[in-house]
Design a protein around this motif. Structure first.
Motif, PDB file in Angstrom:
ATOM      1  N   GLU A 198     -52.020 -55.908 -10.240  1.00 36.27           N
ATOM      2  CA  GLU A 198     -51.166 -56.482  -9.862  1.00 36.27           C
ATOM      3  C   GLU A 198     -50.855 -58.180  -9.583  1.00 36.27           C
ATOM      4  O   GLU A 198     -50.091 -58.999 -10.211  1.00 36.27           O
ATOM      5  CB  GLU A 198     -51.186 -56.726  -8.189  1.00 36.27           C
ATOM      6  CG  GLU A 198     -50.369 -57.810  -6.549  1.00 36.27           C
ATOM      7  CD  GLU A 198     -49.091 -57.038  -7.569  1.00 36.27           C
ATOM      8  OE1 GLU A 198     -47.785 -57.810  -6.854  1.00 36.27           O
ATOM      9  OE2 GLU A 198     -48.539 -55.944  -7.891  1.00 36.27           O
ATOM     10  N   GLU A 268     -40.740 -51.560  -5.958  1.00 36.81           N
ATOM     11  CA  GLU A 268     -42.218 -51.901  -4.970  1.00 36.81           C
ATOM     12  C   GLU A 268     -42.276 -50.809  -4.096  1.00 36.81           C
ATOM     13  O   GLU A 268     -43.596 -50.882  -4.423  1.00 36.81           O
ATOM     14  CB  GLU A 268     -41.542 -53.273  -4.003  1.00 36.81           C
ATOM     15  CG  GLU A 268     -40.862 -54.128  -4.752  1.00 36.81           C
ATOM     16  CD  GLU A 268     -42.064 -54.966  -5.528  1.00 36.81           C
ATOM     17  OE1 GLU A 268     -41.935 -55.408  -6.802  1.00 36.81           O
ATOM     18  OE2 GLU A 268     -43.302 -54.574  -5.361  1.00 36.81           O
ATOM     19  N   ALA A 272     -45.936 -49.617  -4.770  1.00 38.51           N
ATOM     20  CA  ALA A 272     -47.090 -49.180  -3.458  1.00 38.51           C
ATOM     21  C   ALA A 272     -47.644 -47.973  -4.214  1.00 38.51           C
ATOM     22  O   ALA A 272     -49.161 -47.933  -3.570  1.00 38.51           O
ATOM     23  CB  ALA A 272     -46.222 -49.606  -2.328  1.00 38.51           C
ATOM     24  N   LEU A 303     -45.613 -55.217   0.098  1.00 33.82           N
ATOM     25  CA  LEU A 303     -46.875 -55.733  -0.344  1.00 33.82           C
ATOM     26  C   LEU A 303     -48.269 -56.611   0.456  1.00 33.82           C
ATOM     27  O   LEU A 303     -48.608 -55.914   0.025  1.00 33.82           O
ATOM     28  CB  LEU A 303     -46.342 -56.673  -1.184  1.00 33.82           C
ATOM     29  CG  LEU A 303     -44.726 -56.554  -1.685  1.00 33.82           C
ATOM     30  CD1 LEU A 303     -44.585 -57.674  -3.508  1.00 33.82           C
ATOM     31  CD2 LEU A 303     -45.653 -55.092  -4.150  1.00 33.82           C
ATOM     32  N   VAL A 306     -49.509 -53.358   1.733  1.00 35.99           N
ATOM     33  CA  VAL A 306     -50.720 -52.639   1.092  1.00 35.99           C
ATOM     34  C   VAL A 306     -51.582 -53.383   0.629  1.00 35.99           C
ATOM     35  O   VAL A 306     -52.603 -52.881   0.411  1.00 35.99           O
ATOM     36  CB  VAL A 306     -49.584 -52.317  -0.115  1.00 35.99           C
ATOM     37  CG1 VAL A 306     -50.522 -52.004  -1.487  1.00 35.99           C
ATOM     38  CG2 VAL A 306     -48.268 -51.341  -0.461  1.00 35.99           C
ATOM     39  N   THR A 307     -51.354 -55.132   0.007  1.00 35.23           N
ATOM     40  CA  THR A 307     -52.200 -55.142  -0.104  1.00 35.23           C
ATOM     41  C   THR A 307     -53.894 -55.244   1.484  1.00 35.23           C
ATOM     42  O   THR A 307     -54.638 -55.285   0.687  1.00 35.23           O
ATOM     43  CB  THR A 307     -52.441 -56.825  -0.409  1.00 35.23           C
ATOM     44  OG1 THR A 307     -51.064 -56.771  -1.318  1.00 35.23           O
ATOM     45  CG2 THR A 307     -53.328 -58.033  -0.780  1.00 35.23           C
TER      46      THR A 307
END
Length: 391
Positions: A198, A268, A272, A303, A306-307
Motif C-alpha cells: 500500500e 478500492e 481491500a 481504506l 481495513v488499515t
C-alpha cells in the motif's frame, strides 16, 4: 506464544496462544493421568504396604521430574537450543533409580507398573525433543527395559507398543503446534507485506501525479527563460503558465496527503479484499446499493477501516455492507479495551463532516468491532469542491 511467567485469561489469548496452551496442558494431563491411573490401582492391590508406598513415591518422583523436563522443553518452543540438560539429566537419573529398584526388589504387577511408568515418562518427555534418531533410540531403550525386567525377548513387545504410542502423541502434538505457529508467522508477514504494498502504491501515485507536473514546470520554465533572453513578450505568458501548473501540482499534492484523491470505489473494495485475504482474513461484501455520489467518501472509510483491521486486530472475518444510508465495516477480532479515538478515525471524521456524513467506531459485543459511516441524502453537501463528483 505466551511469555513465561505471565498469566493471562483465555479470552485475552490469540488463536496461536490458545493452541499452544491447549497443547501443553494436554501433554501434562496425559503424563499425570497415565501414571496416576497406572500406579494407584496397583498399589492399592498390594499386600505389602511398604512396597505400595515405595511404588507410589517413586512413581510420583519420576512423574514430577518428567513434568519439569517437559515444561522446560515446551516453554522454549519453537526454539530448540539451549536444551534443559539439568532437568533431562535429573529425569534420567530418577528413572534409572526407580527402574533399578523395580527390577531387583519387586515382582509381578508392581514391577510391571513401575517399568511401564518409566517408559511412558521417558518417551513422552524426551519425545518432545527434536532429532530424527531420537525416536528410534527411545523405542530401542523401551524394548530393552521391558526385556530385562521380564527376562524374555518377547517381553520387549509391550515396551515397543507403549513407547510408540507416547512418541506419536508427543511428536504429533509438537508437529501440529509448529504448523500453527508457522502459519501465524506467515500471516503476520503477509499483513506487513500488504502494508508495504500500500505504501508503494501511494508512492507510485505521488510519482504519477507530481512527476508529470514537475516535468511540465521544468520544460515551460526553460522555454520562458529562452524567450526572455530573446526579449520575446511571450516569456511572461509562459511564466504565468508555470505558475498555474505549480498551483495545480500543489493542490494535487495536498489532495494526496489528505487522501482526497478521486478513486474508483469498486477497485478500492477489490484492493481491500486482496489485502485482507493476503493476511488470512475472509471478506464479505454487500455494497451494491451504495449511491454513486458517495463512492469517494465510502472509499475513505473502507481504506481506514481495513488499515485498522490489519494493524489493530486478530480478525478472521470482515463484513463490508451498505444499507439504509449506512456503510458498516465489521470485524470479529477486536482487542480488549480498544479505543475509538485513534488519530486515523478522528481525521476521517473531520473529512466526512463537511460532506454531511458522520462516523461511529465502537465495540459491538465480545470481540467484534464495528465502524459505521452514515451517508444522508443522495450525495455529499460539497461534492463539487471536495470529491470531484458533479453536483
Amino acid at each position: 506464544m505466551t511469555k513465561p511467567g505471565t498469566r493471562r485469561r483465555w479470552s485475552d489469548l490469540n488463536g496461536v496462544e490458545r493452541v499452544g496452551l491447549y497443547t501443553r496442558q494436554s501433554l501434562y494431563l496425559v503424563l499425570l493421568g497415565f501414571n496416576g491411573l497406572l500406579l494407584v490401582p496397583v498399589a492399592l492391590r498390594l499386600d505389602d504396604r511398604g512396597e505400595a508406598v515405595a511404588l507410589l513415591s517413586g512413581g510420583a518422583v519420576v512423574t514430577a521430574l518428567g513434568f519439569a523436563a517437559a515444561m522446560a522443553v515446551l516453554r522454549r518452543f519453537p526454539a530448540v537450543q539451549p536444551l534443559p540438560w539439568r532437568r533431562i539429566a535429573a529425569l534420567l537419573i530418577g528413572c534409572g533409580i526407580y527402574y533399578a529398584i523395580a527390577a531387583t526388589a519387586w515382582t509381578g504387577d508392581a514391577r510391571g507398573a513401575a517399568v511401564t511408568s518409566v517408559v511412558a515418562t521417558l518417551t513422552l518427555t524426551l519425545g518432545l525433543l527434536p532429532g530424527p534418531r531420537l525416536p528410534l533410540a527411545l523405542l530401542a531403550l523401551s524394548g530393552l527395559l521391558f526385556w530385562i525386567s521380564g527376562g524374555e525377548p518377547t517381553d520387549a513387545a509391550p515396551g515397543l507398543f507403549f513407547a510408540a504410542t507416547f512418541l506419536v502423541t508427543a511428536r504429533a502434538s509438537m508437529w501440529l503446534l509448529g504448523i500453527v505457529t508457522d502459519l501465524d508467522v506467515a500471516r503476520q508477514a503477509q499483513a506487513q507485506l500488504a502494508v508495504v504494498e500500500e505504501r508503494l502504491r501511494f508512492s507510485r501515485d505521488v510519482h504519477d501525479v507530481l512527476g508529470r507536473r514537475l516535468s511540465t514546470i521544468a520544460v515551460q520554465a526553460e522555454l520562458a527563460a529562452t524567450l526572455a533572453k530573446r526579449g520575446d513578450a511571450r516569456a511572461a505568458e509562459r511564466m504565468l503558465e508555470v505558475r498555474g501548473v505549480a498551483h495545480e501540482a500543489l493542490r494535487e499534492a495536498r489532495e494526496l496527503a489528505r487522501g482526497y484523491r478521486s478513486t474508483d470505489f469498486h477497485k478500492e473494495l477489490e484492493g481491500a479484499r486482496s489485502l485482507l485475504r493476503s493476511a488470512g482474513i475472509e471478506v464479505r461484501l454487500s455494497v451494491d446499493a451504495m449511491p454513486r455520489a458517495w463512492h469517494e467518501a465510502a472509499g475513505w472509510v473502507v481504506l481506514e477501516s481495513v488499515t485498522n483491521v490489519l494493524r489493530h486486530s486478530d480478525a478472521r472475518l470482515v463484513d463490508i455492507a451498505y444499507a439504509d444510508g449506512e456503510l458498516r465495516v465489521d470485524n470479529d477480532g477486536a482487542h480488549p479495551g480498544g479505543s475509538s479515538d485513534g488519530s486515523g478515525l478522528c481525521g476521517l471524521r473531520e473529512r466526512l463532516s463537511p460532506l454531511g456524513a458522520s462516523l461511529v467506531a465502537q465495540p459491538d459485543g465480545g470481540d467484534r468491532w464495528t465502524v459505521v459511516a452514515r451517508f444522508p441524502g443522495s450525495g455529499p453537501l460539497s461534492a463539487t469542491d471536495t470529491t470531484g463528483f458533479p453536483a
